[in-house]
Write a protein that holds these residues in place. Structure first.
Motif, PDB file in Angstrom:
ATOM      1  N   LEU A 336       0.864  -1.162   0.114  1.00  0.00           N
ATOM      2  CA  LEU A 336       0.089  -0.046  -0.075  1.00  0.00           C
ATOM      3  C   LEU A 336       0.914   1.082  -0.058  1.00  0.00           C
ATOM      4  O   LEU A 336       1.568   1.451   1.022  1.00  0.00           O
ATOM      5  CB  LEU A 336      -0.926  -0.068   1.069  1.00  0.00           C
ATOM      6  CG  LEU A 336      -1.839   1.277   1.405  1.00  0.00           C
ATOM      7  CD1 LEU A 336      -2.787   1.571   0.159  1.00  0.00           C
ATOM      8  CD2 LEU A 336      -2.603   1.234   2.646  1.00  0.00           C
ATOM      9  N   TRP A 341      -2.932   0.534  -3.690  1.00  0.00           N
ATOM     10  CA  TRP A 341      -2.509  -0.622  -3.568  1.00  0.00           C
ATOM     11  C   TRP A 341      -1.569  -1.017  -4.931  1.00  0.00           C
ATOM     12  O   TRP A 341      -2.254  -1.048  -5.900  1.00  0.00           O
ATOM     13  CB  TRP A 341      -3.413  -1.832  -3.287  1.00  0.00           C
ATOM     14  CG  TRP A 341      -3.732  -1.657  -1.785  1.00  0.00           C
ATOM     15  CD1 TRP A 341      -5.122  -1.132  -1.421  1.00  0.00           C
ATOM     16  CD2 TRP A 341      -3.386  -2.541  -0.717  1.00  0.00           C
ATOM     17  NE1 TRP A 341      -5.210  -1.496  -0.133  1.00  0.00           N
ATOM     18  CE2 TRP A 341      -4.056  -2.225   0.120  1.00  0.00           C
ATOM     19  CE3 TRP A 341      -2.092  -3.223  -0.864  1.00  0.00           C
ATOM     20  CZ2 TRP A 341      -4.107  -2.873   1.557  1.00  0.00           C
ATOM     21  CZ3 TRP A 341      -1.930  -3.788   0.626  1.00  0.00           C
ATOM     22  CH2 TRP A 341      -2.775  -3.567   1.497  1.00  0.00           C
ATOM     23  N   ILE A 354      -6.239  -8.804  -0.745  1.00  0.00           N
ATOM     24  CA  ILE A 354      -6.274  -7.332  -0.439  1.00  0.00           C
ATOM     25  C   ILE A 354      -7.340  -7.265   0.588  1.00  0.00           C
ATOM     26  O   ILE A 354      -8.566  -6.925   0.020  1.00  0.00           O
ATOM     27  CB  ILE A 354      -6.153  -6.447  -1.298  1.00  0.00           C
ATOM     28  CG1 ILE A 354      -5.005  -6.536  -2.393  1.00  0.00           C
ATOM     29  CG2 ILE A 354      -6.029  -4.977  -1.007  1.00  0.00           C
ATOM     30  CD1 ILE A 354      -4.582  -5.559  -3.721  1.00  0.00           C
ATOM     31  N   THR A 357      -8.928  -2.170   3.183  1.00  0.00           N
ATOM     32  CA  THR A 357      -9.217  -1.182   1.872  1.00  0.00           C
ATOM     33  C   THR A 357     -10.250  -0.477   2.704  1.00  0.00           C
ATOM     34  O   THR A 357     -10.851  -0.788   3.639  1.00  0.00           O
ATOM     35  CB  THR A 357      -9.582  -2.169   0.847  1.00  0.00           C
ATOM     36  OG1 THR A 357     -10.988  -2.680   1.229  1.00  0.00           O
ATOM     37  CG2 THR A 357      -8.975  -3.111   0.118  1.00  0.00           C
ATOM     38  N   HIS A 361      -8.926   4.182  -1.513  1.00  0.00           N
ATOM     39  CA  HIS A 361      -7.867   3.223  -2.052  1.00  0.00           C
ATOM     40  C   HIS A 361      -8.507   2.980  -3.534  1.00  0.00           C
ATOM     41  O   HIS A 361      -9.376   2.824  -3.945  1.00  0.00           O
ATOM     42  CB  HIS A 361      -8.009   2.091  -1.391  1.00  0.00           C
ATOM     43  CG  HIS A 361      -7.109   1.955  -0.069  1.00  0.00           C
ATOM     44  ND1 HIS A 361      -7.198   0.982   0.709  1.00  0.00           N
ATOM     45  CD2 HIS A 361      -6.846   3.408   0.516  1.00  0.00           C
ATOM     46  CE1 HIS A 361      -6.564   1.531   2.061  1.00  0.00           C
ATOM     47  NE2 HIS A 361      -6.161   2.794   1.645  1.00  0.00           N
ATOM     48  N   ILE A 363      -6.698   0.217  -6.678  1.00  0.00           N
ATOM     49  CA  ILE A 363      -5.766  -1.045  -6.718  1.00  0.00           C
ATOM     50  C   ILE A 363      -5.194  -0.776  -8.309  1.00  0.00           C
ATOM     51  O   ILE A 363      -5.772  -0.573  -9.130  1.00  0.00           O
ATOM     52  CB  ILE A 363      -6.420  -2.168  -6.843  1.00  0.00           C
ATOM     53  CG1 ILE A 363      -7.542  -2.057  -5.279  1.00  0.00           C
ATOM     54  CG2 ILE A 363      -5.765  -3.343  -6.862  1.00  0.00           C
ATOM     55  CD1 ILE A 363      -6.710  -2.069  -4.184  1.00  0.00           C
TER      56      ILE A 363
END
Length: 489
Positions: A336, A341, A354, A357, A361, A363
């Protein structure tokens, strides 16, 4: 004897009158006690402050919604009924011991139906001019399911408020210069969610406050018996996820004949070593058109008989061409970094998860192969870049999931995803949940795409996404594009 009977009858009448008077007084006292009990409950800060929340935030929000009109009128009515139902539920809960799960589900049904009605109303009116308004409310309204969240319902409300701001910012961008009423509308809704957060943090810090030492059973009666027309199904939110689709595994032996031939060819070339290119000459900088733009402008009569540009002689030393090393592999990474991420260079991993969260966030998955990634919770966005044979399973996404320069991908949405973007990707199969049937797909320069939709019996049915299109000119000025039938759609 007659006089004695008369006196006895008179005495009996007097006693009966006194008894009636006492009975009437007792009934009045009981009614008064009940009224006092109800009054005392309503004057408790835990009830009084929720009433203030409705009067100060929700009522003005409803009034302004009705003033703006359109689809906001019907939506605001659902919002008001929901808050009123929750206030009545809290009033009963603080006087009762906690019920069992079935009793609790029955008790919150009026609230569940209103939440579902709001979500369904927004989904069914995607073409509404107020769609961003509807989404602002529908994304934030699950905050009222805090009554089922333990041990910390406050952060749940905060997450839903953050989700609402994604669409509220669109409303502000559209109407900031055109109509201040819409700006005020956004402020009132965000204010309502913030005040709900403050209220829950103060009175229900670790979960809904039940009467800790009460022997009184929870006897709240669910008065609504019919489902609102805009609702999508029974039961409390959030709805359970559908049965998972077939496991997202990849058979590396399937359709690899082309890859095998390519590998054999490359192996043969590599076996020759550097000798295979020893007879080739390096191209000097003077002949590189990207370094000499004027070469691209030369007319044909200034080219040699072989079609090559004639390069004027230049004094000075010729530098050797530089080489660029574009690495295709690197150290595996799953970290992170701020609010992003990073999942990079993972190969042959089927247990990538993952879990920690939140709504802020994003990804980013880069150059991963033959792996499966599970993302739990609600995140802002997910991007897969230059990945091959990767399976993705995610709970919910606020904005979009995108595939860029990928090959042989699979993805499953457990709850909601508004947009899927597929660009320069060969082979992309998406599995949707029943809550994601309004998902939009944006595709370009891609092939072998399909979406799998759950049916009534929870079986998935596959639908191909068009790859070829036919464009015609309408009325001499308008281009009309439709899927080409030869594409198999």
């Amino acid at each position: 004897m007659g006089d004695q009977l008369k006196r006895l009858e008179a005495l009996a009448d007097r006693l009966e009158a006194i008894a009636n008077k006492l009975s009437s007084s007792s009934s009045l006292n009981r009614a008064s006690a009940a009224d006092d009990s109800t009054s005392n409950i309503d004057h408790l800060p835990i009830i009084r402050d929720y009433e203030t929340l409705i009067n100060v935030s929700i009522q003005p929000f409803v009034v302004l919604s009705q003033k703006i009109g359109g689809d906001l009128t019907a939506l605001s009515n659902h919002v008001l009924r929901l808050f009123n139902a929750q206030q009545q539920f809290i009033r009963e809960a603080i006087q009762s011991k906690k019920p069992n799960e079935k009793q609790l589900m029955d008790a919150i049904k009026p609230q569940s139906l209103e939440i579902e009605a709001i979500l369904g109303f927004a989904n069914k009116n995607r073409k509404s001019p107020f769609f961003n308004h509807l989404s602002t409310v529908s994304e934030g309204i699950p905050a009222l399911s805090w009554i089922l969240v333990t041990p910390t319902p406050g952060p749940h409300i905060k997450d839903m408020s953050d989700a609402a701001q994604f669409y509220s910012n669109r409303v502000l961008k559209e109407f900031r210069e055109k109509d201040p009423a819409h700006v005020e509308w956004v402020k009132l809704w965000i204010k309502a969610l913030n005040e709900l957060y403050t209220y829950v943090r103060q009175y229900h810090t670790t979960g809904l406050a039940w009467a800790s030492q009460s022997s009184r059973d929870f006897n709240f009666v669910s008065k609504p018996t019919t489902k609102p027309a805009a609702a999508g199904g029974g039961g409390p939110p959030p709805p359970p996820p559908p049965p998972p689709p077939p496991p997202m595994t990849f058979d590396t032996n399937v359709d690899d004949s082309t890859d095998d031939s390519r590998n054999q060819l490359m192996s043969s070339i590599n076996a020759l070593g550097e000798g295979v290119t020893s007879h080739l000459k390096k191209v000097p900088d003077q002949l590189k058109t990207h370094k000499n733009p004027e070469l691209r402008q030369q007319p044909d009569n200034q080219k040699s008989s072989h079609g090559k540009p004639v390069v004027p002689s230049k004094a000075g030393k010729t530098t050797s061409p530089s080489t660029t090393n574009t690495a295709t592999t690197g150290p595996p990474k799953l970290v992170l970094d701020g609010n992003k991420w990073l999942v990079e260079y993972q190969a042959g991993k089927s247990d990538l998860r993952i879990t920690d969260t939140n709504m802020r966030h994003s990804i980013y998955v880069y150059k991963c192969t033959n792996s499966t990634i599970v993302v739990e919770g609600k995140v802002n966005s997910i991007t897969l870049d230059q990945c091959t044979k990767v399976g993705l399973q995610f709970t919910s996404v606020v904005s979009l999931v995108e595939f860029i320069n990928c090959k042989s991908m699979k993805a499953q949405a457990i709850e909601h995803v508004p947009t899927v973007l597929i660009e320069k990707t060969d082979g992309c199969h998406i599995y949707l949940s029943k809550a994601s049937l309004s998902t939009e797909f944006i595709t370009s320069k891609s092939s072998e795409m399909s979406v799998n939709i759950p049916s009534v019996d929870d079986e998935y049915k596959e639908y191909p996404i068009p790859e070829q299109f036919k464009t015609s000119i309408k009325n001499g000025t308008q281009l009309v594009t439709i899927p080409n039938e030869s594409a198999g759609v």
